[in-house]
Enzyme design. Sequence first.
Site, PDB file in Angstrom:
ATOM      1  CE  LYS A  49     -38.431 -16.156  22.131  1.00 16.40           C
ATOM      2  NZ  LYS A  49     -38.464 -14.681  22.113  1.00 16.40           N
ATOM      3  CD  GLN A  93     -39.600 -12.200  24.536  1.00 16.25           C
ATOM      4  OE1 GLN A  93     -38.659 -12.889  24.148  1.00 16.25           O
ATOM      5  NE2 GLN A  93     -40.779 -12.270  23.964  1.00 16.25           N
ATOM      6  CG  ASP A 119     -34.739 -11.035  18.373  1.00 14.18           C
ATOM      7  OD1 ASP A 119     -35.423 -12.003  18.016  1.00 14.18           O
ATOM      8  OD2 ASP A 119     -34.838 -10.481  19.478  1.00 14.18           O
TER       9      ASP A 119
END
Length: 302
Positions: A49, A93, A119
């Site tokens: 990422k 994460q 997200d």
Amino acid sequence: MNGTEVARTIREDVRPGVAAFAAAHGRSPGLHIVLVGDDPASHIYVRNKERAGTEAGLIVRVHRLPAEATVDQVLAQVQALNADPACDGILVQAPLPAGIGKHGTERVFDAIDPRKDVDGLHPHNVGLLVQGRAALKPCTPSGVIELLDRLGHPIAGKHAVVIGRSEIVGKPMALLLLQRDATVTICHSKTPDLKDTCRRADILVAAIGRPGFVTTDFVKPGAVVIDVGINRVDSRDAVVGFFGADHPRVADFDKKGSAVVGDVHPAVAQVASAMTPVPGGVGPLTIAMLLKNTLTAATARG
Ligand code: GUN
């Protein structure tokens, strides 16, 4: 279906938007990733990422906390990012270390400013998603929709079956397919007639986390099959079982001592009209959509 290629075109679409934002605001959009503990897979995902974000012109910062971090410490990190004007997107994460627990994980994700929730997992954004008006949608399922659209696979009027009901993939995937006028069935571990239900799918999405679970007998000939699974397999026999003894993936296993396989058995490719590979299918799309969400969040905040 080549996810790597489609992801590249999405990233190319994002790049001019990033440049325009930077020209208008005198700074690039900022993506901040919170990485707690030392789960090896998470470290690889975060590195990917970071690299893709930097290449797209974003400022990417990774905030590392030790595996022993308390919920309060993780919350303090999230709150600092909420208050940082140079931070446009926050990604914590998952999974968080076991010590954080389910309730602690919920508290951490709930603490993210919904406007920075790249997200799309904050209850505020999930509520908007249910109503079909979310700006920030979960990256993996929105990547699957992009893939179907860009490769010309129609969704409206199709029967879509989603195996898996996670907050991060299964549930939002079903909602996005519904939003696009599919008839949607969600299956899970307690579904009694799983195989028969899957065999009725025009679009079958596997998000269960079990290597090779979906075999040819789950799939209607001509169906479009999306494999969201990313499973590390340590057994050579299993890899031979998936690909056959002479396959390059077995030679690759012999070099590395493990292989990454999806939830869908490779033989399904002979039954499906189209299928995403693992790796190189949904994974790269997830990252591309994260970059797109970061630009969306930055632009909305101004
Ligand atoms: N872990 C695996 N995939 C994801 C993702 O898309 N977002 C977050 N936050 N954690 C993940």
